[in-house]
Design a protein around this motif. Structure first.
Motif, PDB file in Angstrom:
ATOM      1  N   VAL A 151      36.730  30.999  30.039  1.00 17.07           N
ATOM      2  CA  VAL A 151      36.945  30.212  31.211  1.00 17.07           C
ATOM      3  C   VAL A 151      36.912  31.521  32.255  1.00 17.07           C
ATOM      4  O   VAL A 151      37.548  32.579  32.349  1.00 17.07           O
ATOM      5  CB  VAL A 151      38.462  29.547  31.353  1.00 17.07           C
ATOM      6  CG1 VAL A 151      38.431  29.086  32.978  1.00 17.07           C
ATOM      7  CG2 VAL A 151      38.398  28.545  30.400  1.00 17.07           C
ATOM      8  N   TYR A 152      35.940  31.426  33.271  1.00 14.65           N
ATOM      9  CA  TYR A 152      35.454  32.169  34.522  1.00 14.65           C
ATOM     10  C   TYR A 152      36.431  31.720  35.718  1.00 14.65           C
ATOM     11  O   TYR A 152      36.088  30.598  36.029  1.00 14.65           O
ATOM     12  CB  TYR A 152      34.122  32.260  34.690  1.00 14.65           C
ATOM     13  CG  TYR A 152      33.408  32.825  33.448  1.00 14.65           C
ATOM     14  CD1 TYR A 152      33.076  34.264  33.581  1.00 14.65           C
ATOM     15  CD2 TYR A 152      33.014  32.242  32.283  1.00 14.65           C
ATOM     16  CE1 TYR A 152      32.245  34.820  32.708  1.00 14.65           C
ATOM     17  CE2 TYR A 152      32.371  32.778  31.166  1.00 14.65           C
ATOM     18  CZ  TYR A 152      32.122  33.819  31.412  1.00 14.65           C
ATOM     19  OH  TYR A 152      31.381  34.559  30.253  1.00 14.65           O
ATOM     20  N   LEU A 153      37.203  32.442  36.325  1.00 13.57           N
ATOM     21  CA  LEU A 153      37.964  32.398  37.476  1.00 13.57           C
ATOM     22  C   LEU A 153      37.280  33.217  38.748  1.00 13.57           C
ATOM     23  O   LEU A 153      37.019  34.430  38.191  1.00 13.57           O
ATOM     24  CB  LEU A 153      39.519  32.431  37.258  1.00 13.57           C
ATOM     25  CG  LEU A 153      40.091  31.811  36.355  1.00 13.57           C
ATOM     26  CD1 LEU A 153      41.635  32.148  36.380  1.00 13.57           C
ATOM     27  CD2 LEU A 153      40.155  30.179  36.524  1.00 13.57           C
ATOM     28  N   ASN A 154      37.157  32.600  39.932  1.00 11.58           N
ATOM     29  CA  ASN A 154      36.909  33.557  40.956  1.00 11.58           C
ATOM     30  C   ASN A 154      38.074  34.203  41.413  1.00 11.58           C
ATOM     31  O   ASN A 154      39.151  34.125  41.090  1.00 11.58           O
ATOM     32  CB  ASN A 154      36.105  32.735  41.861  1.00 11.58           C
ATOM     33  CG  ASN A 154      36.646  31.702  42.553  1.00 11.58           C
ATOM     34  OD1 ASN A 154      37.930  31.676  42.615  1.00 11.58           O
ATOM     35  ND2 ASN A 154      36.123  30.983  43.341  1.00 11.58           N
ATOM     36  N   GLU A 155      37.845  35.098  42.740  1.00  6.85           N
ATOM     37  CA  GLU A 155      38.817  35.626  43.408  1.00  6.85           C
ATOM     38  C   GLU A 155      39.956  34.782  43.893  1.00  6.85           C
ATOM     39  O   GLU A 155      41.101  35.071  43.975  1.00  6.85           O
ATOM     40  CB  GLU A 155      38.400  36.531  44.527  1.00  6.85           C
ATOM     41  CG  GLU A 155      37.233  37.516  44.031  1.00  6.85           C
ATOM     42  CD  GLU A 155      35.854  36.844  44.096  1.00  6.85           C
ATOM     43  OE1 GLU A 155      35.454  36.749  45.499  1.00  6.85           O
ATOM     44  OE2 GLU A 155      35.227  36.811  42.960  1.00  6.85           O
ATOM     45  N   ASP A 156      39.532  33.205  44.086  1.00  5.52           N
ATOM     46  CA  ASP A 156      40.411  32.550  44.619  1.00  5.52           C
ATOM     47  C   ASP A 156      41.293  31.757  43.478  1.00  5.52           C
ATOM     48  O   ASP A 156      42.239  30.911  43.739  1.00  5.52           O
ATOM     49  CB  ASP A 156      40.062  31.481  45.431  1.00  5.52           C
ATOM     50  CG  ASP A 156      39.442  31.914  46.717  1.00  5.52           C
ATOM     51  OD1 ASP A 156      39.751  33.090  47.312  1.00  5.52           O
ATOM     52  OD2 ASP A 156      38.234  31.806  47.063  1.00  5.52           O
ATOM     53  N   ILE A 215      47.075  31.500  39.644  1.00  7.25           N
ATOM     54  CA  ILE A 215      47.258  32.655  40.585  1.00  7.25           C
ATOM     55  C   ILE A 215      46.347  33.618  40.052  1.00  7.25           C
ATOM     56  O   ILE A 215      45.865  33.994  39.218  1.00  7.25           O
ATOM     57  CB  ILE A 215      48.753  33.113  40.273  1.00  7.25           C
ATOM     58  CG1 ILE A 215      49.874  32.088  40.878  1.00  7.25           C
ATOM     59  CG2 ILE A 215      48.792  34.672  41.090  1.00  7.25           C
ATOM     60  CD1 ILE A 215      51.196  32.507  40.373  1.00  7.25           C
ATOM     61  N   PRO A 216      45.450  34.159  41.249  1.00 10.87           N
ATOM     62  CA  PRO A 216      44.358  35.147  40.573  1.00 10.87           C
ATOM     63  C   PRO A 216      44.691  36.661  40.228  1.00 10.87           C
ATOM     64  O   PRO A 216      45.865  36.908  40.429  1.00 10.87           O
ATOM     65  CB  PRO A 216      43.601  35.344  42.125  1.00 10.87           C
ATOM     66  CG  PRO A 216      43.974  34.096  43.003  1.00 10.87           C
ATOM     67  CD  PRO A 216      45.436  33.754  42.530  1.00 10.87           C
ATOM     68  N   ALA A 217      43.926  36.770  39.388  1.00  9.69           N
ATOM     69  CA  ALA A 217      44.046  38.336  38.796  1.00  9.69           C
ATOM     70  C   ALA A 217      43.936  39.163  40.207  1.00  9.69           C
ATOM     71  O   ALA A 217      43.279  39.135  41.014  1.00  9.69           O
ATOM     72  CB  ALA A 217      42.904  38.413  37.880  1.00  9.69           C
TER      73      ALA A 217
END
Length: 314
Positions: free
Chosen positions: A255-260, A291-293
């Motif tokens: 799963v790929y999360l963006n900065e948001d 909660i973003p990395a």
């Protein structure tokens, strides 16, 4: 349903004819019985060494083919090629005694190039380049000479992410890190890997004396137990299917999360069956409250791997 189909047997027929060894692995790449396997591996002896061919059992696609110097297939010595679940090329590399040699490449599951570099004795000799899944440059790491390397990175939107120098493999001098809006997030001064001083700034450019450069992974806002409960509540067992020899379906997804903290992509890396995989992807993408990395006082993209196991209804 987990037994080999005639199609798969035909696909592997040329390997089986000269086969020395036949191995099976579960979704975690641990040896297992064929009835619980997600991967099948066939090893044959050739004049050039031992060839190992790994297959995704679920869709009968090849996962990896590589040449090895030893029968145990621990020492890569020649070309190795990996493939995504959808059949697209994942990576290509040439090895000499288990170390990369020459031009090596990797690709995203949509066919876009992921990275490219030229290796000598396992080390990048000149420039390492990588790209985001949308084709935007991600990293450029260039060796200026035997001791000095310059590193520059970008976010998926094209904004700068970080820049600085390595000397002898250690961060040295001034490094800059940016928020994804282009504003400085952090400046650090190093002396051969030792951090001497740092300053941190919020997304408006104002200095934040209480900030730190600590790295944290993305986390679900309501906690991992709540995420698991919500995800499994969204899983739907395909009505037309009944399993034999096992009652558990296992699919692994990245799963790929963006900065948001928003999910921008979910990719099956260990398939089970298209209908089950689709159910898992829908369930995983439906849990979008992260909660973003963070690293160096800014939000950063993050990739996480989920192994999803759900049981067959009675």
């Amino acid at each position: 349903m987990r037994l080999f189909s005639l199609l798969f047997l035909l696909l592997a027929a040329s390997t089986l004819c000269a086969q020395q060894k036949e191995l099976y692995y579960d979704a975690d790449w641990k040896p297992c019985d064929v009835s619980k396997a997600s991967f099948a591996s066939f090893i044959i002896k050739t004049d050039s060494g031992w060839v190992m061919s790994d297959y995704y059992i679920a869709n009968k696609q090849i996962q990896m083919k590589g040449l090895f110097a030893d029968e145990a297939c621990k020492i890569r010595n020649g070309v190795s090629v990996w493939y995504h679940v959808n059949g697209y090329l994942s990576s290509y590399a040439y090895f000499k005694n288990n170390k990369k040699e020459g031009a090596c490449y990797s690709y995203h599951d949509n066919g876009m190039m992921r990275d490219s570099a030229f290796y000598k004795d396992g080390e990048v000799t000149d420039t390492y380049l990588s790209w985001h899944r949308n084709g935007v440059m991600r990293d450029s790491i260039k060796r200026l000479n035997d001791s000095i390397t310059v590193s520059v990175s970008w976010f998926e939107n094209g904004a700068p992410s970080q820049a600085g120098f390595f000397i002898g493999g250690f961060r040295h001098g001034k490094w800059k890190y940016f928020h994804n809006n282009g504003i400085i997030a952090c400046t650090e001064n190093y002396q051969y890997g030792e951090l001497l001083e740092a300053a941190y700034f919020d997304e408006s450019g104002k200095e934040d004396r209480f900030a730190t450069g600590d790295s944290t992974d993305a986390v679900y806002k309501d906690g991992e137990k709540v995420r698991q409960r919500k995800m499994y509540s969204k899983l739907n067992w395909p009505e037309r299917y009944r399993l034999e020899n096992t009652n558990v379906a296992t699919t692994v997804v990245d799963v790929y999360l963006n900065e948001d903290g928003k999910i921008i992509h979910a990719q099956v890396v260990v398939p089970f069956h298209p209908e089950f995989d689709k159910s898992v992807i829908n369930a995983v993408r439906g849990i979008d409250n992260w909660i973003p990395a963070r690293a160096k006082n800014r939000r950063i993209p993050f990739v996480m791997r989920h192994t999803v196991r759900f049981k067959q209804p009675d």
